[in-house]
Design an enzyme around this catalytic site. Structure first.
Site, mmCIF file in Angstrom:
data_model
loop_
_atom_site.group_PDB
_atom_site.id
_atom_site.type_symbol
_atom_site.label_atom_id
_atom_site.label_comp_id
_atom_site.label_asym_id
_atom_site.label_seq_id
_atom_site.Cartn_x
_atom_site.Cartn_y
_atom_site.Cartn_z
ATOM 1 N N ARG A 24 35.215 40.610 42.483
ATOM 2 C CA ARG A 24 35.160 40.695 43.992
ATOM 3 C C ARG A 24 34.508 41.147 44.985
ATOM 4 N NH1 ARG A 24 41.862 41.327 45.958
ATOM 5 N NH2 ARG A 24 41.804 42.138 43.816
ATOM 6 N N GLU A 166 53.610 38.959 45.414
ATOM 7 C CA GLU A 166 51.761 39.240 44.931
ATOM 8 C C GLU A 166 51.298 37.807 45.860
ATOM 9 O OE1 GLU A 166 49.677 41.213 44.234
ATOM 10 O OE2 GLU A 166 51.580 42.138 44.471
#
Ligand code: UD1
Ligand code: CA
Length: 472
Positions: A24, A166
């Site tokens: 990211r 998650e």
């Protein structure tokens, strides 16, 4: 614990997960080497870890760009475990199986969450031991929990955890849960190793999630609990450039507040960049737009004026650094005055009460007590004594195109403006060098050296010239 029970004290290791790429961040640099507060994320986490257990019991799990990561923290003395393929946080612990088997408990830290404190790690461990849990996770309440794993407790008041979900697998109702998994855990090693093989990659990332150990251990009848920290900023992870900048800002503001509490004046702290390891003593004043970086220390009573950038330098007491100076690996003794616009490169040692003025560049020099180089000068590879006056525009010619040579200027010398000193050369104690001299030979003590063309005066030349140019 009392001394008599020392033999029963559990053996505790720390594993730091630091193998990920950091997709990211869109970067060449591995995630844990991105910097906040002036040093890599992983260096912060390692610094906290070594205050909880000895470096010898710490295992950094490295993988992506492993050698670069290893060399960034090798000086701490921690061990390294190679996770050559990064198949998730659960997999990171799988590859550390052997290293951990000698321990009773392992504290697992995320290498990308740099604000964690030794106190919180120790509290997490104590909670885990008191609860006799197989797994204890650190949690925090986040107003904006998006992106983090959510903690599903057995019931709202229970310490016991059912599972961690998650972000990508959360159901709409679970997305509203504000309690997030911080990415810090303690495991009882036997239970961890007996159950970690049960993890699967049946999830949206097709990775082994360490977070799945919560549900897995619970199903195996083991105790899984959560310890919530009040200080939620401590557990922020740096997954994106935006998060990096947020954490960097928090860290630097805390640094400024701590310095101010210790007696340093900082005008407009939001404009200053002060690295974590910098030391500044009381009654020093930092003006707006100053950067103080690396392992810099500043003694008491100094004033650092705006736009100066100071890197890895030691500054004595009552030094004035005027606007726009750049210092790298320099040492400045007390009462010296620099700038505006001085550039002190590595190895510059400026003596007590000495002055280095505007547009003066120095490198690998000693400038003695009370000596002055106030204007437009280059001093490189030079030993300059006390009470020396270096005139404007003086240059040490230290480089012959192949090698560097030293210029020695002894105590009390006066170098006239615009002189060039061709090294190696020595100007003896108390000598004078006439302005605009090119000095290629040693000058004896107390002598005057002049090395310039003789001035020629032609009386009336200019008016004759003008007369001859008049139009006819
Ligand atoms: C992780 C947690 C999430 C938690 C968050 C807190 C998982 C599956 N999720 O998510 O619940 O809320 O941390 O910050 O664990 N790493 C390895 N090897 C790997 C993969 C990752 O060493 O194969 C390292 C990374 O370098 C990083 C750390 O583990 O330092 C965490 O990995 P990351 O991908 O950042 O996990 P998150 O998505 O943040
Ligand atoms: Ca993360």
């Amino acid at each position: 614990m009392s001394k008599t029970s020392a033999a029963a004290e559990p053996k505790v290791a720390i594993a730091i997960m630091a193998a990920g790429k950091g997709t990211r961040l869109k970067s060449q640099l591995p995630k844990v080497l991105h910097e906040v507060g002036g040093k890599p994320l992983l260096a912060h986490v390692t610094a906290a870890a070594v205050r909880v257990v000895p470096a010898n019991d710490i295992f950094a799990i490295i993988g992506h760009e492993a050698e670069r990561v290893r060399s960034a923290v090798a000086d701490t003395g921690v061990n390294f475990v190679l996770q050559s393929e990064q198949r998730g946080t659960g997999h990171a612990l799988m590859v550390a199986r052997e290293a951990l088997s000698a321990y009773d408990h392992v504290i697992v830290l995320s290498g990308d969450a740099p604000q964690i404190t030794p106190q919180t790690i120790a509290r997490l461990l104590n909670f885990h031991l008191d609860e006799r849990a197989a797994m204890t996770l650190l949690s925090a309440d986040f107003a904006q929990p998006t992106g983090y794993g959510r903690v599903i407790r057995k019931s709202p008041r229970s310490a016991e955890v059912r599972e961690i979900v998650e972000e990508k697998s959360t159901r709409p109702a679970q997305k509203k849960i504000k309690e997030v998994n911080a990415g810090f855990y303690v495991f009882a090693v036997p239970q961890l190793l007996a159950n970690i093989g049960k993890l699967s990659t049946a999830n949206p990332h097709a990775e082994y999630y360490l977070t799945d150990m919560a549900g897995t251990l619970r199903k195996a009848g083991e105790r899984v609990v959560a310890y919530k920290t009040e200080n939620s900023s401590e557990v922020l992870g740096a997954n994106t450039r935006r998060e990096l900048s947020l954490i960097d800002h928090q860290m630097r503001m805390r640094k400024c507040q701590q310095l101010m509490a210790d007696g340093v004046t900082i005008f407009y702290p939001a404009t200053c960049v002060i690295d974590n390891d910098v030391e500044i003593a009381r009654d020093s004043v930092i003006e707006p737009f100053v950067q103080i970086l690396g392992k810099t220390s500043i003694a008491k009573g100094c004033r650092i004026r705006s736009y100066s950038v100071i890197h890895d330098s030691q500054i004595g007491s009552n030094v004035l650094i005027r606007n726009g100076c750049i210092l790298e690996e320099a040492r400045i003794a007390q009462n010296a005055v620099l700038g505006p616009y001085s550039h002190l490169r590595p190895g510059s040692e400026i003596g007590a009460g000495a002055h280095v003025g505007n547009f003066v560049e120095t490198k690998k020099i000693k400038l003695g007590e009370g000596s002055k180089a106030n204007h437009l000068t280059y001093l490189g590879d030079a030993e300059i004594g006390a009470g020396v006056n270096i005139g404007a525009g003086t240059i040490t010619c230290n480089y012959d195109g192949v090698n560097k040579h030293t210029t020695i200027i002894e105590d009390g010398v006066f170098i006239g403006s615009d002189s060039t000193l061709v090294a190696p050369v020595r100007v003896g104690k108390g000598a004078y060098v006439g302005a605009a001299s090119c000095i290629t030979h040693d000058v004896p003590e107390d002598a005057l050296a002049i090395g310039r063309a003789q001035q020629v005066v032609k009386a009336g030349w200019a008016s004759e010239k003008r007369a001859s140019r008049k139009p006819k």
